[in-house]
Design an enzyme around this catalytic site. Structure first.
Site, PDB file in Angstrom:
ATOM      1  N   CYS A 153      53.211  50.838  16.629  1.00 43.74           N
ATOM      2  CA  CYS A 153      51.826  51.170  16.273  1.00 43.74           C
ATOM      3  C   CYS A 153      51.559  51.017  14.774  1.00 43.74           C
ATOM      4  CB  CYS A 153      51.489  52.581  16.732  1.00 43.74           C
ATOM      5  SG  CYS A 153      51.350  52.676  18.522  1.00 43.74           S
TER       6      CYS A 153
HETATM    7  N1  COA Z   1      48.203  64.971  34.174  1.00 43.00           N
HETATM    8  C1  COA Z   1      48.493  66.288  34.344  1.00 43.00           C
HETATM    9  N2  COA Z   1      49.540  66.890  33.767  1.00 43.00           N
HETATM   10  C2  COA Z   1      50.353  66.140  33.002  1.00 43.00           C
HETATM   11  C3  COA Z   1      50.107  64.768  32.793  1.00 43.00           C
HETATM   12  C4  COA Z   1      48.991  64.186  33.407  1.00 43.00           C
HETATM   13  N3  COA Z   1      48.692  62.883  33.254  1.00 43.00           N
HETATM   14  N4  COA Z   1      51.076  64.290  31.979  1.00 43.00           N
HETATM   15  C5  COA Z   1      51.892  65.302  31.691  1.00 43.00           C
HETATM   16  N5  COA Z   1      51.475  66.430  32.321  1.00 43.00           N
HETATM   17  C6  COA Z   1      52.097  67.762  32.306  1.00 43.00           C
HETATM   18  C7  COA Z   1      53.588  67.688  32.005  1.00 43.00           C
HETATM   19  O1  COA Z   1      54.312  67.372  33.155  1.00 43.00           O
HETATM   20  C8  COA Z   1      53.843  69.081  31.514  1.00 43.00           C
HETATM   21  O2  COA Z   1      53.936  69.955  32.605  1.00 43.00           O
HETATM   22  P1  COA Z   1      54.965  71.179  32.621  1.00 43.00           P
HETATM   23  O3  COA Z   1      54.502  72.079  31.497  1.00 43.00           O
HETATM   24  O4  COA Z   1      54.795  71.770  33.975  1.00 43.00           O
HETATM   25  O5  COA Z   1      56.327  70.589  32.355  1.00 43.00           O
HETATM   26  C9  COA Z   1      52.555  69.438  30.766  1.00 43.00           C
HETATM   27  O6  COA Z   1      51.557  68.539  31.257  1.00 43.00           O
HETATM   28  C10 COA Z   1      52.671  69.279  29.270  1.00 43.00           C
HETATM   29  O7  COA Z   1      53.280  67.994  28.978  1.00 43.00           O
HETATM   30  P2  COA Z   1      53.555  67.506  27.511  1.00 43.00           P
HETATM   31  O8  COA Z   1      54.178  66.150  27.568  1.00 43.00           O
HETATM   32  O9  COA Z   1      54.275  68.587  26.752  1.00 43.00           O
HETATM   33  O10 COA Z   1      52.042  67.394  26.983  1.00 43.00           O
HETATM   34  P3  COA Z   1      51.494  67.264  25.512  1.00 43.00           P
HETATM   35  O11 COA Z   1      50.598  68.394  25.248  1.00 43.00           O
HETATM   36  O12 COA Z   1      52.592  67.010  24.522  1.00 43.00           O
HETATM   37  O13 COA Z   1      50.568  65.948  25.613  1.00 43.00           O
HETATM   38  C11 COA Z   1      50.733  63.608  24.973  1.00 43.00           C
HETATM   39  C12 COA Z   1      51.145  64.701  25.985  1.00 43.00           C
HETATM   40  C13 COA Z   1      51.412  62.303  25.336  1.00 43.00           C
HETATM   41  C14 COA Z   1      49.210  63.449  25.052  1.00 43.00           C
HETATM   42  C15 COA Z   1      51.104  64.055  23.531  1.00 43.00           C
HETATM   43  O14 COA Z   1      52.426  64.547  23.537  1.00 43.00           O
HETATM   44  C16 COA Z   1      51.002  62.970  22.494  1.00 43.00           C
HETATM   45  O15 COA Z   1      49.958  62.366  22.307  1.00 43.00           O
HETATM   46  N6  COA Z   1      52.094  62.763  21.725  1.00 43.00           N
HETATM   47  C17 COA Z   1      52.101  61.842  20.605  1.00 43.00           C
HETATM   48  C18 COA Z   1      52.151  60.448  21.062  1.00 43.00           C
HETATM   49  C19 COA Z   1      52.141  59.506  19.904  1.00 43.00           C
HETATM   50  O16 COA Z   1      51.641  59.790  18.860  1.00 43.00           O
HETATM   51  N7  COA Z   1      52.739  58.388  20.068  1.00 43.00           N
HETATM   52  C20 COA Z   1      52.868  57.542  18.928  1.00 43.00           C
HETATM   53  C21 COA Z   1      51.999  56.414  18.985  1.00 43.00           C
HETATM   54  S1  COA Z   1      52.463  55.247  20.188  1.00 43.00           S
END
Ligand code: COA
Length: 373
Positions: free
Chosen positions: A152
């Site tokens: 990215c």
């Molecule tokens: N729908 C519903 N629930 C979902 C889901 C979806 N599509 N995807 C994940 N979940 C659930 C997970 O299974 C988890 O459940 P659990 O608590 O029962 O284990 C819960 O939601 C939280 O998951 P988590 O991965 O901790 O969520 P998050 O708050 O960290 O959000 C992202 C996920 C990907 C949006 C976030 O982590 C993010 O944007 N990270 C940075 C990414 C980034 O900057 N990448 C670099 C550029 S490429």
């Protein structure tokens, strides 16, 4: 040494879009079809995706894509991009050229004024001939072209290379092109990542300023930086050696080799590294975050950007200071921060500072300190 200006910026957004609700409906239809098979095989059921989760966790409401129907078809869940003959323009070159033509028009330059094309993208359609060389031929630019990529941070890294080539006098005018067709490499059957990305292409004309020359309304590039640190928390293993391991017990098929990420680890680790990068880079120039009129940050996650800026400033910062485009475009990889820049600078005054900062896979961070002329 020459002074360097971004004389033109171009953005190309595909017309088709997909809302969270549409994406989730397709994902959940696939889960409903898949779970009976899993139950019969004694496998754990898949969990459904959720549009409210997506908007709260990431800030993304919809994304634009080069092809929509194949992604939304629960029996396919991948864009349908027909193969083209070698004599035809490749999709990635075509997409990039659309942005490049806009950047050239914005700069008031003709293709023959350009003496290098750098195509930089988180995913390249093929290793060779370089997509940049294909663009060079189709546009009619001079000199040479090459491809590069840094996840990215691809646009920021290419700006780092281009600005320093121009500053040193090795090139007069470099066309940076960042065509991100990231839906082609996204596993739409992975609940953790299926909602994150969208497609977009951006381009910049980076050129030398003559002695005493100024370009009103354009940004001088005062300095650029890149930073990397190995992490597998955002990773793809799909590559040219994939077929050589198809009979290996570790091989997990095409989809298992596509983009995967441990989102919450990336969130925490890149937030810490990102705010340090910003504070340290500015300090080298005797600046603090308060002295920067606008921040164009990587467009991956709205909460993450807020947190990076809160750590850097010591207080909350609004969207006027750090605009967001990810709500309507998703994470467009290298293109995101440049789209934020392109859409949010017309109100800036001569002398105003702006900071471009992209981050992502690698880990990688790329930044540019800009000043409105
Ligand atoms: N729908 C519903 N629930 C979902 C889901 C979806 N599509 N995807 C994940 N979940 C659930 C997970 O299974 C988890 O459940 P659990 O608590 O029962 O284990 C819960 O939601 C939280 O998951 P988590 O991965 O901790 O969520 P998050 O708050 O960290 O959000 C992202 C996920 C990907 C949006 C976030 O982590 C993010 O944007 N990270 C940075 C990414 C980034 O900057 N990448 C670099 C550029 S490429």
């Amino acid at each position: 040494m020459h002074r360097v200006v971004i004389s033109g910026i171009g953005v190309e957004i595909p017309q088709a879009s997909i809302t969270n609700e549409e994406l989730v409906a397709s994902f959940n239809a696939w889960v409903d079809a898949e779970n009976p098979r899993r139950a019969a095989a004694g496998e754990a059921p898949l969990q459904k995706s959720d549009a409210d989760f997506i908007v709260h966790a990431s800030g993304v409401r919809q994304r634009h894509v080069v092809e929509r129907e194949g992604i939304l078809d629960p029996a396919r869940m991948a864009p349908r991009i027909p193969a083209r003959a070698d004599e035809e323009l490749s999709l990635q070159a075509e997409f990039g050229i659309a942005a490049a033509r806009k950047a050239l028009a914005h700069a008031g330059r003709a293709p023959r004024d350009i003496d290098m094309v750098i195509c930089s993208s988180s995913h390249l359609q093929r290793p060779y001939p370089a997509i940049a060389i294909e663009m060079q031929q189709a546009l009619g630019t001079q000199g040479a072209g090459f491809d590069m990529g840094l996840g990215c941070s691809s646009a920021a890294a290419a700006l780092h290379v281009a600005a320093n080539l121009v500053r040193a006098g090795a090139q007069k005018r470099v066309l940076v092109v960042v065509p991100e067709i990231i839906t082609g490499h996204l596993n739409f059957r992975d609940r953790q990542t299926h909602f994150i990305f969208g497609d977009a292409a951006v381009s910049m004309v980076v050129e030398a300023l003559d002695e005493g020359e100024t370009r009103a309304g354009r940004f001088e590039v005062l300095d650029t930086r890149t930073w990397t640190q190995m992490s597998s928390n955002i990773r793809t293993n799909l590559g040219y050696l994939t077929r050589t391991a198809l009979d290996d017990p570790y091989m997990i098929g095409l989809e298992g080799n596509m983009i995967k990420q441990v989102g919450n680890k990336v969130f925490k680790e890149v937030t810490v590294a990102g705010h340090r990068f910003i504070v340290d880079f500015l300090a080298e120039h005797g600046l603090t975050p308060e002295g920067i009129r606008r921040f164009w940050l990587h467009q991956a996650n709205a909460r993450m950007n807020s947190m990076i800026l809160k750590l850097a400033f010591g207080h909350d910062v609004d969207h006027d200071r750090a605009p967001m485009v990810l709500d309507r475009l998703g994470n467009t990889a290298g293109a995101g921060s440049i789209i934020a820049l392109s859409e949010n600078h017309a109100d800036m005054k001569p002398g105003d500072f702006g900071l471009l900062c992209a981050f992502g896979a690698g880990y990688s961070i790329g930044g540019a300190l800009l000043r409105m002329m």
